[in-house]
Each structure stands twice: as C-alpha cells, then as structure tokens.
Design an enzyme around this catalytic site. Structure first.
Site, PDB file in Angstrom:
ATOM      1  N   ARG A   8       0.838  -1.196   0.000  1.00 26.94           N
ATOM      2  CA  ARG A   8       0.000   0.000   0.000  1.00 26.94           C
ATOM      3  C   ARG A   8       0.873   1.247   0.000  1.00 26.94           C
ATOM      4  O   ARG A   8       0.556   2.249  -0.631  1.00 26.94           O
ATOM      5  CB  ARG A   8      -0.941   0.002   1.225  1.00 26.94           C
TER       6      ARG A   8
ATOM      7  N   TYR B 220     -16.088  17.205 -16.092  1.00 25.26           N
ATOM      8  CA  TYR B 220     -16.569  15.831 -15.992  1.00 25.26           C
ATOM      9  C   TYR B 220     -17.608  15.707 -14.882  1.00 25.26           C
ATOM     10  O   TYR B 220     -17.417  16.223 -13.775  1.00 25.26           O
ATOM     11  CB  TYR B 220     -15.374  14.903 -15.743  1.00 25.26           C
TER      12      TYR B 220
ATOM     13  N   ASP C 190      -6.741  19.170 -14.825  1.00 23.62           N
ATOM     14  CA  ASP C 190      -7.106  17.843 -15.320  1.00 23.62           C
ATOM     15  C   ASP C 190      -6.650  17.770 -16.776  1.00 23.62           C
ATOM     16  O   ASP C 190      -7.203  18.430 -17.651  1.00 23.62           O
ATOM     17  CB  ASP C 190      -8.621  17.656 -15.208  1.00 23.62           C
TER      18      ASP C 190
ATOM     19  N   LYS D 255      -7.911   6.511 -19.494  1.00 23.50           N
ATOM     20  CA  LYS D 255      -8.221   7.008 -20.827  1.00 23.50           C
ATOM     21  C   LYS D 255      -7.000   6.880 -21.746  1.00 23.50           C
ATOM     22  O   LYS D 255      -6.518   5.790 -22.010  1.00 23.50           O
ATOM     23  CB  LYS D 255      -8.735   8.440 -20.721  1.00 23.50           C
TER      24      LYS D 255
END
Length: 379
Positions: free
Chosen positions: A46, A98, A170, A195
């Site tokens: 982690r 978005y 972004d 993406k």
C-alpha cells in the site's frame, strides 16, 4: 530526451535480478526485512510497490514533473487532492467539467465545509471575480469535457499565484503528448489514466504529478493513509500502454481532425466542438498551449432534439455506444444521460451540455471507415 523516447524509457529500468526489459509485476503485499526497519525501500505494497514506483516515475517524467502518484481511479486521485483542503476553504472550478468531478465536489466534499464555485474560464479574468481570502484551489479542465472549451493555463496560473491558491489541471483529454500544464504554471496535474495514457480500455487508474516537495509529501501521506492505490497488474498494463502513447495520440489527432472537418460540413450538423477548428472559441490559445488538438470532439444536430441524437447513437456500427474515452476503439456517448448525468439539467445547459449533444472519442481505426460510419448514421 524527446517525448517518444521518454514514453518508452523515462523512469523505468531493467529488472536488476533478471535483466527483464519490461518492468515485472511485483505481485506481493509485503517484503522481507533483515531486521525491523532494515529494508530495500519497500515494506508494504500500500505504501510502495516496485511496479507502481516505475509507473509513477514514468508519468512524472512525461509531464515534466518531479513527483508522481498513482491511484485506483481518477476519482481516487481527485479525492486525495481535495483532502488537502480544510473546512472553510473554497475552490473555483470550471463550469464545464466531468460529471464525476462535479459529483464528488458537490455531493461529497461540500458536506465537509468546502465550498465550490463553478465559473466559465474561457476568459481567464472571469476567475478573478470568485477569488477571496478563502480561495485555496483553482480546478481547470482544458480541453473541457464535453464541449472542449479551452482555458488559458498560464493566465489562470498568474491569478492562482497572486491569491496563493493551488492550480490543479485535469489533463486527461490532452495527455502529456499534446499539453504539459506544469510548463504553463500548474502546481499539480491530474489524469484519469484509464483514458489515453493506458489507451486500451482495460484499466481503471488515476494519477497526480507535482514539483513541490512539500506538496508531494502531503500527497504521499494521503496516498498511503487512505489507501486508494492501484495493483501491480494494472500498473504493468498502464506502463505497457504508455510505450505507444505518442504513436496513438498522433493517430487520434489525425483522425479527430478528419472527423471534425467532415461533421463541420455536414448539412445535418449545427455545431462541432473541436479546438482545432479556426472558429472554435480560444482556438488561438489552443494553438499556443497544445501541440495538436486530439481525438475528442462533440457535436449537435440541427434542431438539437434528443430523439435525433438517440437515432444517431443507435445507428453507428464502428463507433460503439459506451462510457469512457481514449481507447484505441472509437466510442460515442450522450453526455446528458451518461457521463454528465450527475449535473443538474439547468447547470448542464449553462455550460452547453444540451440534451442533443453527442460526444465522440475518435479511435485509431482507418478514418475512412469512421467517416463512412457517421455518414450512414446521419442519414
């Protein structure tokens, strides 16, 4: 080092134990220590994992940044960034963004006393009217999702620096192949790696990159403490995808240009949103801050009726109706009922997301087939 070379080599190195040229998948949760605290930089996955480590370094290099962090999704990356704020802090965000970003801002973090202002940022000076002593972050998408508005990163950076706010960009639609916001004054860049960066519609992942050491320390603390980290298998897939990012983005951009020009001349189409068109708002800014204009575009049919849009959405044979974007295959969608359904209709309409708007993610197929598919669907 040029971009294509960085995409393949930056931040990665052959496996020291075997010489494997591809970064291995370190499928382990923990690491053996010689004594308590004596380890080779890895103790628990982690906190850190060698596969994720190389991916983070690679992404940072592509964005011309010093620090990179990967998360289990783009929303996980956004969640981590907003957690840097405190109750009473305020954020100025672009009003065309978005739907998932809008949702986490308004439905999750507003409950914790963080206030969000949504503003049209095509004229950077408009941002100034929302600035006050509590402004801590300015959130920019450019090109925006889904109407491809272009916001001037350098101009907004000047405003952010003046008021002491963090500028977050972004960069999902552009990818670092088309645009590097860090070079234009951004403090932190966010990606939905799902993406274009991964590029094959087989991974969900997000990333943040930055240059400031203290900001990186704070992000690393939250990444480890909150635990929204990706697994090594997914990190391997994104690393593999990035090796062809420059090749794919070039074809996405070429195909996007051809499709945009076809739609712009089609008698059934009333408006095309693609920053490469000379009459697109802020086209001059796009030419200045982008290296090409990409494969994302949206369009409206004459009359802007939802029933006409639905007919087109159901008639294509090469374009697939699906959420997401940026894969090698061409997709189309209806933002009002899919990606932006979380935004109230009155807010959507203010930013141009009408009920008849269709968004395209133009893939890397032969462009003649893509244009032919749209032509038969528009009859």
């Amino acid at each position: 080092m040029k971009f294509g070379t960085k995409a393949i080599h930056a931040g990665v190195f052959p496996d020291p134990s075997t010489g494997a040229i591809m970064t291995p998948i370190y499928q382990t949760s923990t690491y053996v220590q010689a004594a308590p605290g004596e380890h080779k930089g890895y103790e628990y996955s982690r906190t850190q994992n060698p596969t994720r480590h190389q991916l983070q370094n690679n992404i940072a290099a592509l964005e011309n940044a010093r620090h990179g962090f990967c998360f289990s999704s783009g929303m996980g990356a956004i969640d981590t960034l907003v957690k840097l704020l405190s109750p009473g802090d305020e954020v100025i965000a672009t009003n065309d963004l978005y739907g998932g970003t809008y949702r986490i801002f308004t439905k999750v973090f507003e409950k914790y006393g963080i206030r969000f202002h949504f503003a049209g940022m095509e004229d950077a000076s408009a941002v100034q009217s929302f600035v006050n002593e509590r402004t801590r972050m300015i959130w920019v998408e450019t090109p925006t999702n889904p109407t491809l508005k272009i916001n001037d990163i350098a101009a907004i950076s000047a405003i952010a620096k003046q008021c002491g706010a963090l500028l977050a960009v972004d960069n999902t639609f552009a990818s670092p192949y088309l645009q590097t916001p860090m070079d234009l004054g951004a403090d932190v860049v966010m990606h939905s790696l799902t993406k274009y960066m991964a590029g094959h519609s087989d991974v969900v992942m997000g990333a943040l990159v930055c240059n400031d050491d203290k900001l990186a320390e704070d992000i690393a603390f939250l990444q480890n403490s909150c635990g929204a980290v990706p697994g090594p298998q997914d990190c391997f897939l994104v690393l593999r995808g990035i090796k062809t990012l420059h090749l794919r983005m070039q074809r996405h951009s070429e195909n996007g240009a051809a499709v945009a020009r076809f739609l712009n001349e089609h008698p059934a189409v009333s408006k095309v949103y693609w920053p490469g068109l000379p009459d697109h708002p802020n086209h001059d800014v796009a030419r200045r801050q982008m290296r090409d204009f990409g494969g994302m575009l949206s369009f409206s049919l004459k009359g802007d009726r939802i029933e006409d849009a639905m007919r087109v959405l159901s008639a294509t044979k090469v374009f697939s109706l699906a959420e997401s974007l940026g894969g090698v295959e061409s997709l189309l969608g209806h933002p009002a009922s899919m990606t932006h359904a979380a935004i109230p209709r009155e807010e959507r309409l203010k930013s141009g997301v009408t009920d008849g708007l269709i968004r395209l993610s133009v893939g890397v197929e032969d462009v003649e087939d893509l244009i032919g598919d749209l032509e038969q669907a528009l009859i």
